[in-house]
Design a protein around this motif. Structure first.
Motif, PDB file in Angstrom:
ATOM      1  N   VAL A  88       0.848  -1.184   0.000  1.00  0.00           N
ATOM      2  CA  VAL A  88       0.000   0.000   0.000  1.00  0.00           C
ATOM      3  C   VAL A  88       0.889   1.241   0.000  1.00  0.00           C
ATOM      4  CG1 VAL A  88      -1.838   1.269   1.175  1.00  0.00           C
ATOM      5  CG2 VAL A  88      -1.779  -1.229   1.303  1.00  0.00           C
ATOM      6  N   PRO A  89       0.964   1.967  -1.114  1.00  0.00           N
ATOM      7  CA  PRO A  89       1.762   3.204  -1.150  1.00  0.00           C
ATOM      8  C   PRO A  89       1.215   4.223  -0.158  1.00  0.00           C
ATOM      9  CG  PRO A  89       1.122   2.493  -3.366  1.00  0.00           C
ATOM     10  CD  PRO A  89       0.319   1.679  -2.408  1.00  0.00           C
ATOM     11  N   ALA A  90       2.067   5.120   0.302  1.00  0.00           N
ATOM     12  CA  ALA A  90       1.664   6.125   1.286  1.00  0.00           C
ATOM     13  C   ALA A  90       0.467   6.947   0.820  1.00  0.00           C
ATOM     14  CB  ALA A  90       2.839   7.044   1.601  1.00  0.00           C
ATOM     15  N   ASP A  91       0.396   7.222  -0.491  1.00  0.00           N
ATOM     16  CA  ASP A  91      -0.698   8.054  -0.992  1.00  0.00           C
ATOM     17  C   ASP A  91      -1.981   7.271  -1.255  1.00  0.00           C
ATOM     18  OD1 ASP A  91       0.219   6.615  -3.134  1.00  0.00           O
ATOM     19  OD2 ASP A  91       0.227   8.302  -4.547  1.00  0.00           O
ATOM     20  N   LYS A  92      -1.961   5.955  -0.925  1.00  0.00           N
ATOM     21  CA  LYS A  92      -3.156   5.139  -1.130  1.00  0.00           C
ATOM     22  C   LYS A  92      -3.710   4.579   0.184  1.00  0.00           C
ATOM     23  CE  LYS A  92      -3.614   4.839  -5.734  1.00  0.00           C
ATOM     24  NZ  LYS A  92      -2.457   5.592  -6.229  1.00  0.00           N
ATOM     25  N   VAL A  93      -3.094   4.949   1.302  1.00  0.00           N
ATOM     26  CA  VAL A  93      -3.560   4.443   2.599  1.00  0.00           C
ATOM     27  C   VAL A  93      -4.970   4.930   2.912  1.00  0.00           C
ATOM     28  CG1 VAL A  93      -3.180   4.543   5.093  1.00  0.00           C
ATOM     29  CG2 VAL A  93      -1.252   4.173   3.560  1.00  0.00           C
ATOM     30  N   TRP A  95      -8.715   5.760   2.857  1.00  0.00           N
ATOM     31  CA  TRP A  95      -9.872   5.161   2.187  1.00  0.00           C
ATOM     32  C   TRP A  95     -10.538   6.147   1.229  1.00  0.00           C
ATOM     33  CZ3 TRP A  95     -10.258   0.140   2.308  1.00  0.00           C
ATOM     34  CH2 TRP A  95      -9.858  -0.579   3.432  1.00  0.00           C
ATOM     35  N   LEU A  96     -10.366   7.442   1.473  1.00  0.00           N
ATOM     36  CA  LEU A  96     -10.998   8.438   0.611  1.00  0.00           C
ATOM     37  C   LEU A  96     -10.271   8.581  -0.726  1.00  0.00           C
ATOM     38  CD1 LEU A  96     -11.829  11.237   3.197  1.00  0.00           C
ATOM     39  CD2 LEU A  96     -13.289   9.402   2.349  1.00  0.00           C
ATOM     40  N   THR A  97      -9.060   8.020  -0.793  1.00  0.00           N
ATOM     41  CA  THR A  97      -8.326   8.031  -2.056  1.00  0.00           C
ATOM     42  C   THR A  97      -8.791   6.860  -2.916  1.00  0.00           C
ATOM     43  OG1 THR A  97      -6.372   8.996  -0.994  1.00  0.00           O
ATOM     44  CG2 THR A  97      -6.049   7.919  -3.123  1.00  0.00           C
ATOM     45  N   GLU A  98      -9.292   7.147  -4.079  1.00  0.00           N
ATOM     46  CA  GLU A  98      -9.813   6.092  -4.947  1.00  0.00           C
ATOM     47  C   GLU A  98      -8.690   5.151  -5.390  1.00  0.00           C
ATOM     48  OE1 GLU A  98     -12.585   5.607  -8.983  1.00  0.00           O
ATOM     49  OE2 GLU A  98     -11.819   7.570  -8.369  1.00  0.00           O
ATOM     50  N   TRP A  99      -8.958   3.857  -5.314  1.00  0.00           N
ATOM     51  CA  TRP A  99      -8.000   2.844  -5.740  1.00  0.00           C
ATOM     52  C   TRP A  99      -8.799   1.635  -6.233  1.00  0.00           C
ATOM     53  CZ3 TRP A  99      -3.660   0.299  -2.262  1.00  0.00           C
ATOM     54  CH2 TRP A  99      -2.785  -0.420  -3.090  1.00  0.00           C
ATOM     55  N   LYS A 100      -9.230   1.689  -7.471  1.00  0.00           N
ATOM     56  CA  LYS A 100     -10.099   0.663  -8.043  1.00  0.00           C
ATOM     57  C   LYS A 100      -9.418  -0.698  -8.123  1.00  0.00           C
ATOM     58  CE  LYS A 100     -12.849   3.882 -10.827  1.00  0.00           C
ATOM     59  NZ  LYS A 100     -13.296   4.267 -12.202  1.00  0.00           N
ATOM     60  N   ASP A 101      -8.088  -0.709  -8.256  1.00  0.00           N
ATOM     61  CA  ASP A 101      -7.360  -1.970  -8.402  1.00  0.00           C
ATOM     62  C   ASP A 101      -6.872  -2.547  -7.078  1.00  0.00           C
ATOM     63  OD1 ASP A 101      -7.656  -1.807 -11.167  1.00  0.00           O
ATOM     64  OD2 ASP A 101      -5.822  -0.623 -11.401  1.00  0.00           O
ATOM     65  N   ASN A 157     -11.045  -0.513   8.934  1.00  0.00           N
ATOM     66  CA  ASN A 157      -9.999   0.095   9.759  1.00  0.00           C
ATOM     67  C   ASN A 157     -10.017   1.619   9.597  1.00  0.00           C
ATOM     68  OD1 ASN A 157      -7.483   1.067  10.772  1.00  0.00           O
ATOM     69  ND2 ASN A 157      -6.592  -0.965  10.521  1.00  0.00           N
ATOM     70  N   PRO A 158     -10.242   2.378  10.673  1.00  0.00           N
ATOM     71  CA  PRO A 158     -10.346   3.833  10.561  1.00  0.00           C
ATOM     72  C   PRO A 158      -9.047   4.530  10.177  1.00  0.00           C
ATOM     73  CG  PRO A 158     -10.305   3.193  12.860  1.00  0.00           C
ATOM     74  CD  PRO A 158     -10.428   1.926  12.069  1.00  0.00           C
ATOM     75  N   ALA A 159      -7.911   3.837  10.312  1.00  0.00           N
ATOM     76  CA  ALA A 159      -6.625   4.457   9.967  1.00  0.00           C
ATOM     77  C   ALA A 159      -6.257   4.257   8.509  1.00  0.00           C
ATOM     78  CB  ALA A 159      -5.513   3.902  10.854  1.00  0.00           C
ATOM     79  N   GLY A 160      -7.037   3.445   7.783  1.00  0.00           N
ATOM     80  CA  GLY A 160      -6.767   3.274   6.360  1.00  0.00           C
ATOM     81  C   GLY A 160      -6.458   1.854   5.952  1.00  0.00           C
ATOM     82  N   ARG A 161      -6.064   1.698   4.710  1.00  0.00           N
ATOM     83  CA  ARG A 161      -5.773   0.388   4.137  1.00  0.00           C
ATOM     84  C   ARG A 161      -4.505  -0.214   4.752  1.00  0.00           C
ATOM     85  NH1 ARG A 161      -7.098   3.686  -0.535  1.00  0.00           N
ATOM     86  NH2 ARG A 161      -9.092   3.031  -1.457  1.00  0.00           N
TER      87      ARG A 161
END
Length: 354
Positions: A88-93, A95-101, A157-161
């Motif tokens: 999980v890249p830092a900019d994709k952690v 959940w509000l950041t879209e990551w379809k894949d 998880n509230p802290a992200g992916r």
């Protein structure tokens, strides 16, 4: 949407102060959905005053989750396994950041799937109807960080992916509550005088640390809160089991030990932290939360009567001098740092880092 500057230009000067105050409140009370996860700066950049402002009593503002570490929850392989998380890249952690894949690995340990009494069934089990975000019978499913999202029957998880779904080694879906007793005393010389650090002149604080059997890291001797158990009881029980080996004592020894523990845990104490823990066991659907409490033996007399002996999940136990050089399990180092700030003890030799 009008910009902040545009609004100010439209407000008469006498009302300017009032407008700024109202807009400031509006910013503070923005909906949690607008909050974005950010990697928090190093611990030394955050003071106890700043952290307590966010997390001192009740973690009710889910926006505050953006200030948590989320590093150890991304490490591979997953503890006690060969399972590698999806990177999980830092900019994709967030959940509000879209990551379809996004295709996280699904993993729940066999020890959990075997159905121990302290663990939840699988979400797919028809007999399992958990009440997330509330107290579910004797099981506490609320979070110190406020309401969490439940998606397809699974808490998020509230802290992200994290790169891994399921529960891993954690028994509960959603928050898994723990309690961490930080037992401290002043380091003293043979004459009983407090020892100050030569660089800062501040007295050196010590705490009781255990070496975890599962990973070999030093940690606070805490543990999981049993269903229906008060956190104060968990704190005392876990310290007795892990740092004093109370489970292996005779009935007479246990009775005496209980008296001494009661004396220690009835002394002055304060809540260091309540909330999410950056734990390597965390997944997208299950995570650790804790309440860390400092019990300080000012004179050292109480702990002198409690000989340390590793037990339960501890491989070793000892008094450890506190400083920024400590490398501890999860984010236990930060809990310890907050205690030193509260007690005015030594932490760092670097100017300004305190």
């Amino acid at each position: 949407m009008l910009s902040f500057a545009t609004v100010l230009r439209a407000v008469p000067v006498p009302s300017l102060a009032r407008a700024v105050a109202v807009l400031s409140v509006a910013v503070v009370l923005s909906p949690p959905a607008r909050c974005a996860l950010r990697r928090r700066p190093p611990l030394s950049n955050f003071s106890a005053a700043h952290w307590s402002h966010l997390h001192a009593v009740n973690m009710v503002d889910s926006c505050n989750i953006k200030n948590f570490y989320h590093n150890k929850a991304l490490t591979s392989p997953y503890p006690r396994s060969r399972v590698e998380r999806t990177h999980v890249p830092a900019d994709k952690v967030d959940w509000l950041t879209e990551w379809k894949d996004y295709q996280p690995v699904e993993y729940t340990a066999e020890s959990i799937l075997s159905g121990p009494q302290w663990a939840d069934p699988q979400v797919s089990d028809k007999s399992f109807s958990p009440k997330f975000n509330e107290r579910d019978g004797e099981v506490e499913r609320t979070s110190w960080n406020g309401s969490y999202v439940v998606e397809n029957g699974r808490p998020r998880n509230p802290a992200g992916r994290t790169g891994l779904t399921g529960r891993g080694l954690l028994g509960r879906w959603g928050p898994n509550h723990a309690a961490d007793p930080v037992v401290t005393r002043w380091k003293r010389d043979r004459s009983g005088n407090k020892i100050a650090h030569p660089a800062t002149g501040k007295n050196i604080l010590q705490f009781v640390a255990i070496k975890r059997r599962d990973c070999g890291e030093w940690a606070i001797p805490g543990g999981m809160v049993d269903p229906g158990e008060k956190i104060s009881a968990t704190l005392k029980r876990e310290f007795g089991e892990e740092a004093l080996n109370s489970l292996q004592k005779s009935p007479e020894e246990k009775a005496e030990l209980e008296k001494q523990l009661q004396r220690l845990f009835s002394q002055e104490h304060f809540v260091v932290y309540r909330g999410y823990v950056d734990d390597p066991r965390n997944t997208d659907n299950a995570w650790m939360e804790t309440e860390a409490v400092n019990y300080h033996d000012e004179t050292g007399e109480t702990m002198d009567k409690l000989p340390l002996e590793a037990g339960d999940d501890a491989g070793m136990v000892k008094w450890v001098d506190i400083s920024e050089k400590l490398k501890l399990y999860a984010n236990h180092s930060f809990f310890i740092k907050l205690v030193t700030e509260k007690r005015g003890a030594h932490w760092s030799e670097e100017p300004g880092s305190e």
